[in-house]
Structures are given as C-alpha cells and as structure tokens.
Design an enzyme around this catalytic site. Structure first.
Site, mmCIF file in Angstrom:
data_model
loop_
_atom_site.group_PDB
_atom_site.id
_atom_site.type_symbol
_atom_site.label_atom_id
_atom_site.label_comp_id
_atom_site.label_asym_id
_atom_site.label_seq_id
_atom_site.Cartn_x
_atom_site.Cartn_y
_atom_site.Cartn_z
ATOM 1 N N ALA A 100 39.006 33.824 38.328
ATOM 2 C CA ALA A 100 38.408 32.789 37.490
ATOM 3 C C ALA A 100 37.774 33.475 36.288
ATOM 4 C CB ALA A 100 37.340 32.053 38.293
ATOM 5 N N GLY A 132 40.511 34.162 42.059
ATOM 6 C CA GLY A 132 41.301 32.967 41.777
ATOM 7 C C GLY A 132 42.757 33.302 41.478
ATOM 8 N N GLU A 172 44.299 33.613 44.779
ATOM 9 C CA GLU A 172 44.310 32.257 45.351
ATOM 10 C C GLU A 172 45.445 31.428 44.744
ATOM 11 O OE1 GLU A 172 40.043 31.726 44.417
ATOM 12 O OE2 GLU A 172 39.803 31.136 46.515
ATOM 13 N N GLU A 232 35.272 38.222 45.041
ATOM 14 C CA GLU A 232 34.186 37.310 44.664
ATOM 15 C C GLU A 232 32.839 37.733 45.232
ATOM 16 O OE1 GLU A 232 37.205 36.422 45.541
ATOM 17 O OE2 GLU A 232 37.884 34.661 44.418
HETATM 18 C C1 3H9 Z 1 36.753 33.894 41.119
HETATM 19 O O1 3H9 Z 1 37.913 34.101 40.946
HETATM 20 C C2 3H9 Z 1 36.225 32.645 41.758
HETATM 21 C C3 3H9 Z 1 37.293 31.837 42.455
HETATM 22 O O2 3H9 Z 1 37.462 32.268 43.775
HETATM 23 C C4 3H9 Z 1 36.898 30.389 42.581
HETATM 24 C C5 3H9 Z 1 36.760 29.620 41.334
HETATM 25 C C6 3H9 Z 1 36.538 28.157 41.580
HETATM 26 N N1 3H9 Z 1 36.562 36.857 33.762
HETATM 27 O O3 3H9 Z 1 36.920 45.820 33.996
HETATM 28 P P1 3H9 Z 1 37.579 46.009 32.697
HETATM 29 C C7 3H9 Z 1 36.872 41.298 31.227
HETATM 30 S S1 3H9 Z 1 35.565 34.992 40.629
HETATM 31 C C8 3H9 Z 1 36.237 37.143 32.496
HETATM 32 O O4 3H9 Z 1 36.898 46.844 31.683
HETATM 33 P P2 3H9 Z 1 39.730 47.376 34.031
HETATM 34 C C9 3H9 Z 1 35.829 42.385 31.240
HETATM 35 O O5 3H9 Z 1 34.534 41.863 31.081
HETATM 36 C C10 3H9 Z 1 36.454 36.284 39.814
HETATM 37 N N2 3H9 Z 1 36.351 38.367 31.970
HETATM 38 O O6 3H9 Z 1 39.079 46.524 32.858
HETATM 39 C C11 3H9 Z 1 36.273 43.253 30.105
HETATM 40 O O7 3H9 Z 1 35.860 42.621 28.909
HETATM 41 P P3 3H9 Z 1 35.466 43.474 27.623
HETATM 42 C C12 3H9 Z 1 37.118 37.204 40.760
HETATM 43 C C13 3H9 Z 1 36.811 39.339 32.751
HETATM 44 O O8 3H9 Z 1 41.143 47.531 33.658
HETATM 45 C C14 3H9 Z 1 37.803 43.157 30.168
HETATM 46 O O9 3H9 Z 1 38.077 41.970 30.936
HETATM 47 N N3 3H9 Z 1 37.700 38.299 40.039
HETATM 48 C C15 3H9 Z 1 37.165 39.110 34.080
HETATM 49 O O10 3H9 Z 1 38.895 48.559 34.327
HETATM 50 C C16 3H9 Z 1 38.447 44.338 30.855
HETATM 51 O O11 3H9 Z 1 37.819 44.547 32.127
HETATM 52 C C17 3H9 Z 1 37.013 39.430 39.809
HETATM 53 O O12 3H9 Z 1 35.891 39.598 40.246
HETATM 54 C C18 3H9 Z 1 37.033 37.798 34.598
HETATM 55 N N4 3H9 Z 1 37.376 37.490 35.856
HETATM 56 O O13 3H9 Z 1 39.637 46.448 35.315
HETATM 57 C C19 3H9 Z 1 37.715 40.491 39.015
HETATM 58 N N5 3H9 Z 1 37.586 40.279 34.633
HETATM 59 O O14 3H9 Z 1 36.714 44.240 27.266
HETATM 60 C C20 3H9 Z 1 36.775 41.167 38.074
HETATM 61 C C21 3H9 Z 1 37.520 41.193 33.661
HETATM 62 O O15 3H9 Z 1 35.030 42.463 26.639
HETATM 63 N N6 3H9 Z 1 37.455 42.106 37.227
HETATM 64 N N7 3H9 Z 1 37.050 40.641 32.520
HETATM 65 O O16 3H9 Z 1 34.348 44.369 28.099
HETATM 66 C C22 3H9 Z 1 37.773 43.371 37.621
HETATM 67 O O17 3H9 Z 1 37.591 43.753 38.759
HETATM 68 C C23 3H9 Z 1 38.343 44.290 36.588
HETATM 69 O O18 3H9 Z 1 37.979 43.779 35.327
HETATM 70 C C24 3H9 Z 1 39.886 44.448 36.623
HETATM 71 C C25 3H9 Z 1 40.339 45.257 35.383
HETATM 72 C C26 3H9 Z 1 40.274 45.212 37.888
HETATM 73 C C27 3H9 Z 1 40.580 43.117 36.564
#
Ligand code: 3H9
Length: 697
Positions: A63, A102, A105, A125
């Site tokens: 999400a 998400g 999911e 999450e």
């Molecule tokens: C969810 O899904 C809830 C659902 O179950 C239910 C809903 C109803 N959103 O980490 P990086 C940005 S909760 C917005 O440096 P990497 C991040 O801030 C979500 N932005 O890269 C950064 O921005 P900036 C569950 C996001 O390659 C840029 O992307 N998912 C999100 O080292 C690059 O990120 C998670 O918890 C996001 N979801 O790692 C996943 N994710 O460049 C969280 C990232 O402006 N994310 N950004 O600083 C991660 O674990 C890592 O970002 C990922 C990439 C592995 C994806």
C-alpha cells in the site's frame, strides 16, 4: 484509463501493467487503474487469460504508506483484490523484485503466481505497526498453513522465490530477468491448457486440518519475549487465527477490525515515522545528489581492539579487503583471533557458511606498519580516546597515505577539527563513529569537520550504505549527537540515584519505555572503568569532578559485565543484570558521606528527568546545526542506542508528549534543580511560542 496502469493485449493474453515508480505502491491512482484495466480485460473477448505485471525495479511493494492517516479514497484495496479474485478469466501475477504487503496480497488475489528466481515476497506490515489488511492474514495461511504464515506475518521477514515455491505461495519460479516474457509464457500456458480460475479463498484443506490447534497460543507465548511492548504482532496472530476459525468472509471482517485497531495505535505513527526517517537521513541537507563519490575498494584500520575488529568485519562482510595495523604482534593476533571467533560463532548459528568464514578472514590482513596503508582508499582510526595519540596518528597517516585517501576517526567524543589539524589535508578528514558492537549495531554517525569536503561527506554516507549501516551526517561538537545526549541522561540518572532512587528503578523506567536496557545495565556492558578513567584524568588535570559511588565500584574491581560484577552482579555466562544488596549498601554509605538524605523518587520523575534532559539537549543540538533535522536525532537514537522504533525516536516522542508540557517541566527543573542542562533551549521556547513541533522544522 489511468496513466499508471495500462491494459493491452498480446496475442491471447490481456496484459495489465503497473508503472508507478519508485516501487509501484498501491496509491489511489494505482487502485483505480487496476479496476479499470481489469474491466477492459474482462470485456476483451480475445483475451483468454490476463497477466498482472509491473514496470521498473519491482512488483507492487505494498500500500502507499504516504496515504495512511489521510481519508481513504475508493476503491479500497480489499475491493480491488476481490474483483481480481472474482474475475472469470484466469489472472496470472508475474513477480519480480519484491511483492510486499498489499502487493503480495494483490498477487494472492490472482489465480496463479509466477516469480523470477531473484524475487522475494513478504508481508512486512508488522514492521509499520500494522497487519496485512487486504486479505493477507486470510489467504496466506490457506496456502502455507498456520505456522509459516504466523512466522512470516509476525516477523515481516521476506521469503525468497525458491522457498515461496516450496510453501505454495507461488506456482512457478523462472530464471532470467525479463519478467514480462516469463509472465506471458505462463499466462499462455494457462490459456492453452484451459486452466480454471483458482481462488485462494476456496482452498480449505490446511485451515480445516489445523482448526483449533495449539499453534496460536504457542506463538503468542513466544511473542511475549520477542515482541515486548509491541502491539501489532499480537493482532497479527489474532487475525491469522480467524482464518482457521471463521469462514472466509467473516475472517476478512475480523482482519479489517484488527487492522483498524493497529491503524489507530500510536505505534503505527512511530514506526512509519521511523521508516521514512531512515530513508530521509541519506538525503543530506546542502549536499547535492550529484556530489561525486570516491571509490572505496580497500580499507585500513588502526587498532585491533573490540571496535577496530568489529569495524573490519563490516567491510570484509561486503567483500572489501581490510588491513588492520596494531602496535604489537600479540595485540594483533588477539584481535584477529576474536574476529575469527565471531565469524565461527555466526557459522555455528547457521548465519553464514564455513566457506564464508574463510572468505571473509582471507580479506582481513594484519600489519605492524603504517606503510601498508600506502594504497588504501580509506583509513579508520579506532584507538582509545586520547587526543594527543590521535593527532600523532593522523600526522603519520598524512605522510603515508596516497592523495585522495579519506582519513577517518572512530572517536565517539573528540573534536574532529583538532584531529584534522594534525594533517595538511583537513578536507579529507572526517569522523566515522561506529557503535558497539560495531559489526552488529546499524548506526554510523558520520561527523563533518569544518573543512571536510562535500566529496568526502558524500563518500562516507555511501560507505555506510555499502556496509549496510544507516549513516547519519552530523556536526562536530563534544559527543556529537548521540553521546552528547547520552551524557546528559547519564548524569541525570546518577543524580537520581544520589538523591534516593535505586539503579534498578531508573533502569526499569527506561526499559518500560522500550529501551533494550537501562542506563546502569548499559554502563556495565560498556565497562564502568571507562568513565572512571575519564574522571580520574580530569581530576588529575585539576578539574573539580564530583565524587561518585561508581568510583568506589571500580576501586573494588567491579568493572561491569567483564568482571561479573559492576552496578549489578552477573551469573557465569549470563548477561542478565541482578540487583546486588552490596551495591545498595555502598550507595547508602555514599549518600551518608555526602550528607544526602535520600527521598522517595517517583517513576514519573525519573522518566521526565532522564528523557526531558535529552530532549532539551536535542533542541540545543538542532539550534546549533549539529543535527540538520529532528529526524536525524531520532535515527541516531533508534539505531545507535535501541530507542524503540515504535516511539519514532526521542524527538518524535517529544512531539507526541507535547512540547509545552516538556518546556514547563524543564523550566521547573531549572528552578528547582538548577544546572545548565535544564536551561531551556531557545528552540524549544520558540517552538512552543509558535505552537509548533520538532517535526514542523
Ligand atoms: C500495506 O501494504 C498495508 C496493506 O496490507 C493493507 C492496506 C489496506 N509506500 O526503501 P527504498 C519509497 S503496508 C510509499 O529506499 P529499496 C521510499 O520511501 C506496506 N513509498 O528502496 C523511498 O522513497 P524516496 C507494506 C514507499 O530498494 C523509495 O520508495 N509494504 C513505499 O532499498 C525507495 O525505497 C512495505 O512495508 C510504500 N509502500 O527498498 C514495504 N515503499 O526515494 C516498504 C517504499 O523518496 N518498503 N517507498 O526516499 C520497503 O521495504 C522497501 O522500500 C523496498 C525497496 C524493499 C520496497
């Protein structure tokens, strides 16, 4: 049709493509785009099967976290996924990069999943204080069974594609890098073989088999220890349990209720702040993104002690050769021996293989001469805190090292400019303050001197990333950000004990707040002789340093964990601090000697004095520009001192407590207790007068 999600047909396959950089998060535009594209696919009579695939570096990573806390715009993710699952044309999700939260999911709502072998999947999450709220807690266990789903959902850890195949999360794994080609081939197979839609919601064998099992209570009991103080891991277990006790639609309702409880929890706010803060710190104010970064392909370290050894391991772990220089052969041998032992221990625990132990050891060489630093790109000095010795070392480095080599000090308190003044290249001198144990703790406090060049600043921040640390760039002052605040807390903790609190009472207030250990347990871990030596040096230099009951402990050879006795006592082989009546007695005598009548001290007073003194100092640090943003301070404390991430860091925590409350109490302590540490920071006063928070700066 939304621009971020497109539909087109390739042969018999209708292709739904998400293109929403950087990580294809499920923002409103993506959710509505997914619905519109699905409708097109459904209406496309020539599409026999549909493929969901993403552009860029990853499949949907979850999400859009930035939308949390704002009013939800329809369609919600659950409804989007329902529509995909209910499609009467089979849908294949093709996964590359990371399918997270998400994102996974959504993939679980599709009927088939194919992944590249490099891909990973997970439901992280919980790390944001949440639980998977779009069916993850109901669909994943239908594929994996209870235990694995609980492990994945309560830890948030990722699973690689091969393991995901074994667990039934994906149906096929393919090598290669062209995810679209892989997805198209799989979808074609589905179409050719006339495979049916296969809805995870209808898979019941595992939930039937494990209904009413004991695994949930066992899991909760395990979490009591692992997830101390956390809210959402327990809600995750409740939600997964619902998948086993309730029909799918009822389980989904239960998941939603629990998700909303997590959404409303303050821990969610703290953890999401921590998530973004960790990423923001890499964007240094005033340092352009295009600043050139020097290559660091070899490293020299001075000192094979605990710190030097730990630092060396960080580089060897990522394949960078390290030369450690010591003064004496036996110290060098001892240091290298400890490094090997640490690696062997990791191998025993199955974290690395024996081959990796040998590979990493082969990257670390020892030497007794600085001549071996001639060709290295970066030297990190890690000897004990003595300015004269450090200056001598930097003078020598200046003579030996090649032009362009970065000369760094691991000092935890001393003036980087003074150290740099021993060289003719202060622009190449910088602080790289690692935290003990240096091979474990994630923080790297990089300290800029007044002449450190932008290139060097950018390079040490890049080095932090390379060795998998969180780098924070801070300014030069005694103790920098972390230790400057810690020293204030330490002095206050001592004062509280002098006045009547016990060390264990102070420590309990801190651990109840979520710190992994209290002030005094931490002193025992570091060795209380360190502070003693500093106090003695200052006394010898003629400074008026107040007597301390801790001095008496050192004189009794109670040096901390290393002698199995310090402020606490320790059983053989255990790190658990045990309160010691002998120490209580010693403190009582000390108070008598000092003419102090002990008083009852409340936990609230301990909390306020230990925390507000840090916040006031943090405000001064911001005022002086030592830290650029309050989030830099938060990250230093989360990754350097174990401040609970679910409280978002000390400055974020202060914003939640209310800066006016804090200022009033600080003023009160200034009047009643006195001392510079309680002089209200001008910035704190300014923010309160403007009704603002640290987060508004
Ligand atoms: C969810 O899904 C809830 C659902 O179950 C239910 C809903 C109803 N959103 O980490 P990086 C940005 S909760 C917005 O440096 P990497 C991040 O801030 C979500 N932005 O890269 C950064 O921005 P900036 C569950 C996001 O390659 C840029 O992307 N998912 C999100 O080292 C690059 O990120 C998670 O918890 C996001 N979801 O790692 C996943 N994710 O460049 C969280 C990232 O402006 N994310 N950004 O600083 C991660 O674990 C890592 O970002 C990922 C990439 C592995 C994806």
């Amino acid at each position: 049709m939304s621009e971020v999600v497109t539909y087109n047909r390739e042969g018999a396959i209708g292709v739904i493509t998400v293109n929403y950089p950087p990580v294809n998060a499920l923002g409103h535009a993506v959710r509505s785009g997914l619905v519109a594209a699905l409708e097109q696919g459904q209406n496309d009579a020539d599409a026999k099967a549909l493929l969901l695939v993403c552009e860029g570096r990853t499949f949907i990573a979850g999400a859009d976290i930035r939308e949390f806390g704002k009013p939800m715009q329809e369609p919600g993710l659950t409804s989007v996924i329902d529509q995909y699952e209910n499609s009467d044309k089979p849908i294949v999700a093709a996964i590359h990069g990371t399918a997270l939260g998400g994102g996974l999911e959504t993939a679980l709502g599709c009927h088939y999943r194919v992944a590249l072998s490099s891909a990973k999947v997970g439901l992280p999450e919980v790390k944001l204080g949440l639980l998977p709220g779009a069916g993850g807690t109901q669909r994943l266990p239908r594929l994996t069974g209870a235990r694995k789903a609980l492990e994945m959902i309560t830890s948030g850890e990722f699973v690689n594609a091969k393991d995901a195949l074994g667990l039934g999360i994906v149906d096929a794994v393919e090598d290669g890098s062209d995810i679209k080609a892989v997805g198209l081939a799989y979808a074609q197979k589905v179409a050719d073989e006339g495979k049916p839609v296969r809805r995870v919601r209808d898979v019941t064998d595992k939930v039937e088999a494990e209904k009413g099992g004991e695994v949930f209570d066992q899991f909760r009991a395990g979490l009591e220890k692992k997830a101390r103080g956390l809210f959402s891991p327990f809600k995750c277990v409740d939600a997964v349990e619902a998948a086993f006790n309730l029909p799918f639609d009822e389980g989904m309702k239960r998941e939603r209720e629990l998700f909303m409880e997590c959404m409303d929890s303050p821990q969610r706010g703290g953890l999401i702040h921590s998530f973004f803060a960790e990423r923001e710190v890499s964007k240094v104010k005033g340092l352009s993104k295009d600043t050139p970064v020097r290559d660091v392909n070899s490293v020299g370290i001075i000192g094979a002690g605990t710190m030097g050894g730990g630092i060396a391991m960080n580089f060897a772990n990522v394949g960078i050769p390290v030369t450690i220089v010591e003064v004496k052969q036996d110290a060098l041998d001892k240091g290298l021996g400890i490094i090997r032992k640490n690696y062997e221990n990791s191998a025993k625990k199955g974290r690395i293989t024996q081959q990796q132990v040998e590979e990493r050891m082969a990257l670390i060489s020892g030497s007794l001469t600085y001549d071996d630093f001639r060709d290295v790109d970066l030297v990190i000095e890690a000897v004990f805190e003595n300015m004269a010795i450090k200056k001598e070392i930097f003078g020598k480095l200046d003579e030996v090292c090649k032009p362009g080599a970065i000369l760094a000090s691991n000092t935890s308190t001393l003036d980087i400019d003074e150290i740099a003044s021993a060289t003719k290249r202060p622009e190449d001198v910088v602080g790289m303050h690692f935290f003990s144990p240096a091979n474990v703790m994630k923080l790297l406090e990089n300290v800029r001197g007044s002449e450190t060049s932008d290139e060097v600043k950018a390079t040490v921040m890049a080095v932090a990333k390379k060795i998998k640390k969180v780098g924070v760039l801070v300014g030069n002052c005694h103790g920098f950000v972390g230790n400057r605040m810690l020293h204030k807390r330490g002095a206050e903790a001592m004062a509280l004990v002098n006045e009547g609190a016990s060390p264990q009472q102070v420590d309990k207030v801190l651990t109840d707040l979520g710190y992994p250990m209290g002030q005094f347990a931490m002193s025992d871990l570091a060795g209380i002789d360190v502070g003693y030596r500093i106090r003695e040096e200052r006394r010898n230099a003629g400074e008026d340093v107040a007597p301390s009951w801790m001095d008496k402990l050192v004189e009794m050879n109670r040096l901390g964990q290393k002698t199995q006795a310090g402020v606490y006592k320790y059983e053989e082989g255990s790190r658990k601090p045990i309160p010691d009546p002998e120490v209580d007695q010693l403190i009582a005598e000390f108070r008598k000697e000092q003419g102090i009548t002990p008083r009852e001290i409340s936990d609230q007073e301990i909390l306020e004095r230990c925390m507000y003194v840090m916040i006031n100092e943090g405000a001064k640090i911001l005022e002086e520009g030592i830290a650029d943003r309050s989030l830099d301070i938060d990250v230093v404390w989360i990754y350097g001192y174990g401040f609970p991430a679910y409280r978002g860091g000390p400055m974020f925590w202060a914003d939640q407590v209310g800066l006016d409350t804090i200022l009033n109490t600080v003023r009160n302590f200034h009047d009643t207790l006195g001392g510079q540490q309680w002089k209200p920071a001008a910035l704190l006063e300014k923010l309160v007068s403007e009704n603002k928070k640290f987060g508004d700066l």
